[in-house]
Scaffold this active site. Structure first.
Site, PDB file in Angstrom:
ATOM      1  CB  CYS A  69       9.555  11.288  -1.860  1.00 16.26           C
ATOM      2  SG  CYS A  69       8.610  12.787  -2.119  1.00 16.26           S
ATOM      3  CG  ASN A  75       6.877   3.288   3.811  1.00 19.07           C
ATOM      4  OD1 ASN A  75       6.397   3.482   2.715  1.00 19.07           O
ATOM      5  ND2 ASN A  75       6.205   3.452   4.928  1.00 19.07           N
ATOM      6  CG  HIS A 117       7.870   7.617   5.222  1.00 17.73           C
ATOM      7  ND1 HIS A 117       7.471   7.756   3.928  1.00 17.73           N
ATOM      8  CD2 HIS A 117       6.867   6.955   5.850  1.00 17.73           C
ATOM      9  CE1 HIS A 117       6.267   7.203   3.767  1.00 17.73           C
ATOM     10  NE2 HIS A 117       5.883   6.719   4.925  1.00 17.73           N
ATOM     11  NE  ARG A 149      -1.168   2.485   2.938  1.00 21.35           N
ATOM     12  CZ  ARG A 149      -0.659   3.598   3.453  1.00 21.35           C
ATOM     13  NH1 ARG A 149      -0.598   4.706   2.734  1.00 21.35           N
ATOM     14  NH2 ARG A 149      -0.179   3.613   4.688  1.00 21.35           N
ATOM     15  CG  ASP A 150       3.131   4.369   2.986  1.00 20.51           C
ATOM     16  OD1 ASP A 150       2.873   5.263   2.159  1.00 20.51           O
ATOM     17  OD2 ASP A 150       3.587   4.617   4.120  1.00 20.51           O
ATOM     18  CG  HIS A 164       3.799   4.798   9.082  1.00 15.98           C
ATOM     19  ND1 HIS A 164       3.082   3.807   8.443  1.00 15.98           N
ATOM     20  CD2 HIS A 164       4.252   5.608   8.091  1.00 15.98           C
ATOM     21  CE1 HIS A 164       3.106   4.015   7.135  1.00 15.98           C
ATOM     22  NE2 HIS A 164       3.806   5.106   6.900  1.00 15.98           N
TER      23      HIS A 164
HETATM   24  N1  COA Z   1     -13.320   4.914  -3.808  1.00 15.17           N
HETATM   25  C1  COA Z   1     -13.490   5.148  -5.145  1.00 15.17           C
HETATM   26  N2  COA Z   1     -13.877   6.304  -5.637  1.00 15.17           N
HETATM   27  C2  COA Z   1     -14.164   7.294  -4.764  1.00 15.17           C
HETATM   28  C3  COA Z   1     -14.029   7.124  -3.389  1.00 15.17           C
HETATM   29  C4  COA Z   1     -13.579   5.878  -2.916  1.00 15.17           C
HETATM   30  N3  COA Z   1     -13.401   5.641  -1.626  1.00 15.17           N
HETATM   31  N4  COA Z   1     -14.368   8.270  -2.774  1.00 15.17           N
HETATM   32  C5  COA Z   1     -14.713   9.134  -3.737  1.00 15.17           C
HETATM   33  N5  COA Z   1     -14.584   8.542  -4.955  1.00 15.17           N
HETATM   34  C6  COA Z   1     -14.795   9.133  -6.254  1.00 15.17           C
HETATM   35  C7  COA Z   1     -16.135   9.813  -6.375  1.00 15.17           C
HETATM   36  O1  COA Z   1     -17.086   8.876  -6.805  1.00 15.17           O
HETATM   37  C8  COA Z   1     -15.863  10.874  -7.393  1.00 15.17           C
HETATM   38  O2  COA Z   1     -15.816  10.314  -8.671  1.00 15.17           O
HETATM   39  P1  COA Z   1     -16.335  11.118  -9.974  1.00 15.17           P
HETATM   40  O3  COA Z   1     -15.433  12.306 -10.093  1.00 15.17           O
HETATM   41  O4  COA Z   1     -16.156  10.128 -11.076  1.00 15.17           O
HETATM   42  O5  COA Z   1     -17.746  11.470  -9.663  1.00 15.17           O
HETATM   43  C9  COA Z   1     -14.442  11.318  -7.071  1.00 15.17           C
HETATM   44  O6  COA Z   1     -13.850  10.184  -6.436  1.00 15.17           O
HETATM   45  C10 COA Z   1     -14.386  12.522  -6.161  1.00 15.17           C
HETATM   46  O7  COA Z   1     -15.179  12.246  -5.015  1.00 15.17           O
HETATM   47  P2  COA Z   1     -15.443  13.307  -3.849  1.00 15.17           P
HETATM   48  O8  COA Z   1     -16.361  12.664  -2.883  1.00 15.17           O
HETATM   49  O9  COA Z   1     -15.796  14.626  -4.429  1.00 15.17           O
HETATM   50  O10 COA Z   1     -14.055  13.362  -3.141  1.00 15.17           O
HETATM   51  P3  COA Z   1     -12.837  14.370  -3.255  1.00 15.17           P
HETATM   52  O11 COA Z   1     -12.505  14.720  -4.650  1.00 15.17           O
HETATM   53  O12 COA Z   1     -13.048  15.455  -2.277  1.00 15.17           O
HETATM   54  O13 COA Z   1     -11.682  13.389  -2.722  1.00 15.17           O
HETATM   55  C11 COA Z   1     -11.057  11.535  -1.328  1.00 15.17           C
HETATM   56  C12 COA Z   1     -11.700  12.904  -1.399  1.00 15.17           C
HETATM   57  C13 COA Z   1     -10.851  11.234   0.135  1.00 15.17           C
HETATM   58  C14 COA Z   1     -12.012  10.531  -1.956  1.00 15.17           C
HETATM   59  C15 COA Z   1      -9.734  11.536  -2.125  1.00 15.17           C
HETATM   60  O14 COA Z   1      -8.987  12.673  -1.810  1.00 15.17           O
HETATM   61  C16 COA Z   1      -8.898  10.316  -1.827  1.00 15.17           C
HETATM   62  O15 COA Z   1      -9.262   9.197  -2.195  1.00 15.17           O
HETATM   63  N6  COA Z   1      -7.729  10.487  -1.195  1.00 15.17           N
HETATM   64  C17 COA Z   1      -6.855   9.398  -0.832  1.00 15.17           C
HETATM   65  C18 COA Z   1      -5.451   9.866  -0.720  1.00 15.17           C
HETATM   66  C19 COA Z   1      -4.546   8.758  -0.248  1.00 15.17           C
HETATM   67  O16 COA Z   1      -4.848   7.593  -0.341  1.00 15.17           O
HETATM   68  N7  COA Z   1      -3.400   9.151   0.251  1.00 15.17           N
HETATM   69  C20 COA Z   1      -2.419   8.243   0.696  1.00 15.17           C
HETATM   70  C21 COA Z   1      -2.694   7.640   2.025  1.00 15.17           C
HETATM   71  S1  COA Z   1      -1.995   8.613   3.351  1.00 15.17           S
HETATM   72 ZN    ZN Z   2       3.863   6.155   5.096  1.00 18.06          ZN
END
Ligand code: COA
Ligand code: ZN
Length: 309
Positions: free
Chosen positions: A241, A250, A210, A16-17, A208
């Site tokens: 990164c 990590n 890095h 994942r990370d 955790h």
């Molecule tokens: N799985 C799949 N798709 C998702 C989802 C999920 N959990 N959550 C939202 N979406 C989709 C929505 O359906 C939407 O799709 P569309 O544009 O085709 O309609 C799009 O993503 C945007 O959704 P929205 O609810 O407006 O969210 P956002 O744009 O504000 O994004 C997150 C918020 C949290 C969904 C997004 O920033 C994210 O997934 N971040 C993860 C970052 C990450 O993993 N970082 C590393 C770990 S530390």
């Molecule tokens: Zn990390």
């Protein structure tokens, strides 16, 4: 100083990370092979993927294919990241039994990472954690940027404690305290850990790190002396990164295991098997991984085998 733990739980977060920070998108079957090799090493816990927006993390867009295809060992936990109810529904549909929610100690990073304020993230997690509990799932709560933020710089221990309190109030089983950008030094660990241990209990606290600036193992050592017994790491130190070519990501699992085993601390994990998993991953990403132990092991192997690995 507390006596250091005799046994440590190492949580492998490479699939994942690590992979979410790789520039290349790795084919699903190669991820599954990597996870299968990690399974052979005997980790108590392998974080396999994220049910996040594929636009945010295209590297893990195949989560719904990866998760069900992983061969699960009964004694191993396979958590997945879930940022919202949409992710929770996808995780349940895939058959996940453990999840991790994630927020941060600094507002700017939280906004950039999940497009929410910290307060909004806590509200978004409330139904997620409730659903998880109803389904008997284990819940980890990540806090990123706990020792420094790429946008805001220094992060005070009190900021971390405030977020930790909110996650604990939601009912998370465990906290993972992340040095997302690899800036922590051991004195910061010594300042922060006792405050969190007071709230969560040492047994519910994971660290955790890095290794971006080479301080990860020093931080682990400081944490061991405070009684922490769960650490996250990534096979080979995968990930790096994306914005700093050649930079370490990590803390590498091999480097962590080498130090722990050398100190007589048990993990139940087979270091040679981790090296095999990392060597496979390096061949997929077509670059050497940053783990020092891995590099030493591979070059020793090459010397022995006349250059053939
Ligand atoms: N799985 C799949 N798709 C998702 C989802 C999920 N959990 N959550 C939202 N979406 C989709 C929505 O359906 C939407 O799709 P569309 O544009 O085709 O309609 C799009 O993503 C945007 O959704 P929205 O609810 O407006 O969210 P956002 O744009 O504000 O994004 C997150 C918020 C949290 C969904 C997004 O920033 C994210 O997934 N971040 C993860 C970052 C990450 O993993 N970082 C590393 C770990 S530390
Ligand atoms: Zn990390």
């Amino acid at each position: 100083m507390t006596e250091i733990p005799r046994r440590v739980r190492v949580v492998e977060v490479g699939p994942r990370d690590g992979l979410q920070n790789e520039k290349t998108i790795i084919p699903t079957e190669d991820k599954l092979r990597f996870i299968a090799l990690l399974n052979e090493a005997g980790f108590p816990e392998i974080e396999v993927t994220s049910f996040v927006s594929p636009k945010a993390i295209p590297q893990l867009a195949d989560a719904a294919e990866v998760f069900p295809a992983v061969e699960k060992k009964p004694e191993t936990r396979y958590p997945v990241l879930v940022p919202n109810m949409r992710g929770m529904e996808r995780a349940l549909a895939a058959g996940a039994q453990a999840i991790a929610v994630f927020t941060a100690a600094s507002e700017s990073f939280t906004r950039a990472n999940i497009n929410m304020t910290i307060a909004q993230s806590i509200e978004a997690f409330r139904p997620v954690v409730e659903t998880a509990k109803t389904n008997g799932m284990h819940v980890r709560g990540y806090i990123s940027t706990t020792f420094g933020c790429p946008y805001e710089g220094a992060v005070a221990p009190q900021q971390v404690v405030a977020v930790a309190d909110q996650l604990l109030a939601l009912g998370v089983d465990e906290l993972s305290i992340g040095d997302t950008i690899g800036v922590a030094t051991p004195n910061q660990v010594t300042d922060l850990v006792p405050l969190l241990a007071e709230r969560a209990g040492l047994e519910r606290l994971a660290l955790h790190f890095h290794d971006t600036r080479g301080t990860a193992l020093a931080n682990v050592l400081a944490a061991l002396h405070l009684g922490v017994s769960t650490f996250d790491s990534s096979a080979g130190g995968a990930g790096g990164c994306p914005y700093a070519p050649g930079a370490a990501g990590n803390l590498a699992t091999e480097d962590l295991l080498y130090m722990l085993h050398g100190m007589g601390i048990q993990t139940g994990i087979d270091l040679a098997a981790v090296v095999r998993a990392s060597a496979f991953l390096a061949s997929v990403v077509r670059r050497p991984l940053t783990s020092k132990y891995l590099q030493a092991a591979l070059s020793a192997g090459e010397a022995q085998n006349g250059g053939v690995r």
